[in-house]
Write a protein that holds these residues in place. Structure first.
Motif, short mmCIF file in Angstrom:
data_model
loop_
_atom_site.label_atom_id
_atom_site.label_comp_id
_atom_site.label_asym_id
_atom_site.label_seq_id
_atom_site.Cartn_x
_atom_site.Cartn_y
_atom_site.Cartn_z
N ASN A 1 -6.22 5.15 -1.15
CA ASN A 1 -5.41 3.95 -1.31
C ASN A 1 -4.84 3.83 -2.71
O ASN A 1 -5.56 4.00 -3.70
N CYS B 1 -9.11 -5.11 -2.01
CA CYS B 1 -8.35 -3.87 -1.90
C CYS B 1 -9.13 -2.70 -2.48
O CYS B 1 -9.09 -2.44 -3.69
N TYR C 1 -1.91 1.07 -4.63
CA TYR C 1 -1.17 -0.17 -4.37
C TYR C 1 -0.13 -0.37 -5.47
O TYR C 1 -0.40 -0.06 -6.63
N TRP D 1 0.86 -1.19 0.00
CA TRP D 1 0.00 0.00 0.00
C TRP D 1 0.90 1.24 0.00
O TRP D 1 1.81 1.34 0.84
N SER E 1 -8.80 7.77 3.89
CA SER E 1 -7.56 7.32 3.26
C SER E 1 -7.75 7.28 1.75
O SER E 1 -8.86 7.04 1.26
#
Ligand code: FEO
Length: 400
Positions: free
Chosen positions: A37, A225, A39, A13, A35
């Motif tokens: 995110n 995710c 990846y 992450w 947040s």
């Protein structure tokens, strides 16, 4: 200084947390932050999944540099073009000019709308079911239109069973150092924020979420995710059941949400008496003063509970302003399958109830009770029977 979180041997992450944002999308309060995110997968090729909002761009690039070390960034997979995930896209291209951008045709159109850099020379356009091999990992792409924008797509890594789910399964709230949902008490501290995120951001698009759920049902998902909130590695099915419920507009609980708009306290008094009588009958009830409670909180409760009561003063011959905004918002969010009751107040021409009813009739499968209560300036003892009748009508439409 970088601040990243390892998810698997290959996946990290590289996002960031924003606790200073007053209003997400300019509309939704995020008192516990949010947040963004992103990846990165380190395979024979390196793959970045989405970018981040400008608020966390500094740490994002520090994270990216730390993970890559001296390796190039080969691919950027773009799932969603809303700027909270794409604001830093151009800077990624400037820093890594040899990158290939993997996206669908609608995303390509939107990249050209948001940016003016040369995308055509570096784009790989994918469609439903296309597979990109990055070495060990095989990435399959699925379209998920209107979860939450029309261009949205998802990526499933068949090698490790990872679903990159874009906005779906996201949650408000900063991660506070954790990364997995099972590290925190999600049910206690974050489920409300997940519901608030779902109801307000994606709530309107229930049928499209249902289509997505059907599409991903055959996948063996070991890691989920999303673009906001925690990564899921346990209880994924339980969280999916919540999505099944929310997207089918099925109440989670039997209970009553009383939203009231009161100018001098008399409509509030009627709402208080109703709430008191409901609890006397063992009926769970929550109350909101719509003039002070964030609309997003009330919409969240409306997605949770089975019954809604709107109590509003009449104002300028219409619905009181804050209540009018709430009712329009609920209709815009496509809420369905609820039982509704209305209390109206007015000192000379009470008609807010009629107008609220007319608005809510635009929603599907709303059971609007006939027991409307009309107050002339203030509640009278003689009207307590009407309150009892409304409590009876609400109780009679509950299963328990
Ligand atoms: Fe988090 Fe629809 O963007």
């Amino acid at each position: 200084m970088y601040c990243l979180k390892k998810i698997t041997d290959d996946l990290t992450w590289v996002g960031g947390n924003d606790r200073r944002l007053a209003m997400f999308e300019g509309v939704y309060s995020v008192p516990d932050g949010v947040s963004y995110n992103s990846y990165i997968m380190m395979d024979e090729k390196t793959v970045l999944f989405d970018t981040v909002d400008r608020a966390v761009s500094k740490v994002f690039f520090e994270n990216l540099t730390e993970v890559l070390q001296d390796r190039p960034l080969d691919y950027l997979v773009v799932h969603h073009m809303e700027p909270d995930h794409s604001f830093t896209l151009e800077e990624v291209v400037l820093r890594y000019p040899n990158i290939k951008i993997v996206c669908n045709a609608k995303i390509l159109t939107m990249i050209k709308q948001f940016f003016e850099f040369d995308i055509d020379s570096r784009v790989i356009v994918v469609k439903e079911g296309d597979v990109l091999s990055t070495g060990k990992h095989q990435l399959t792409f699925f379209m998920a239109p209107m979860v939450h924008w029309p261009e949205v797509m998802l990526t499933y890594d068949t090698t490790d069973g990872i679903l990159f789910s874009a906005d779906a399964f996201g949650c408000f709230g900063a991660l506070n150092g954790a990364i997995f949902a099972d590290e925190v008490d999600f049910e206690l501290n974050y489920m409300k924020e997940a519901r608030r995120y779902y109801g307000n951001i994606i709530g309107k698009y229930g049928p499209q979420v249902q289509a997505m759920l059907k599409k991903i049902a055959p996948l063996e998902i070991r890691l989920l995710c999303p673009l906001h909130g925690f990564v899921w590695r346990k209880d994924i099915e339980k969280y999916m059941e919540k999505y099944e419920r929310w997207s089918s507009y099925t109440p989670e609980e039997e209970g009553v949400v009383i939203a009231y708009a009161s100018i001098y306290g008399n409509t509030e008094n009627a709402a208080e008496i109703l709430a008191s009588r409901l609890w006397d009958r063992g009926i769970k009830t929550v109350m909101f003063d719509v003039s002070v409670a964030p609309a997003s909180d009330i919409i969240t409760a409306a997605f949770c509970y089975s019954h809604l009561v709107f109590a509003s003063a009449t104002y300028n011959n219409g619905i009181f302003v804050s209540m009018e905004a709430l009712v329009f918002d609920i209709v815009a969010h496509n809420l369905q399958n609820r039982t509704v009751a209305v209390i109206e107040n007015g000192s000379w021409a009470p008609n807010s109830g009629k107008l609220i009813r007319a608005e809510l009739e635009k929603c599907k499968n709303m059971n609007i009770l006939e027991n409307k209560i009309t107050i002339k300036s203030s509640m009278k003892k003689s009207q307590l029977a009407e309150i009892e009748a409304m409590v009876d009508a609400i109780a009679n439409t509950m299963k328990k």
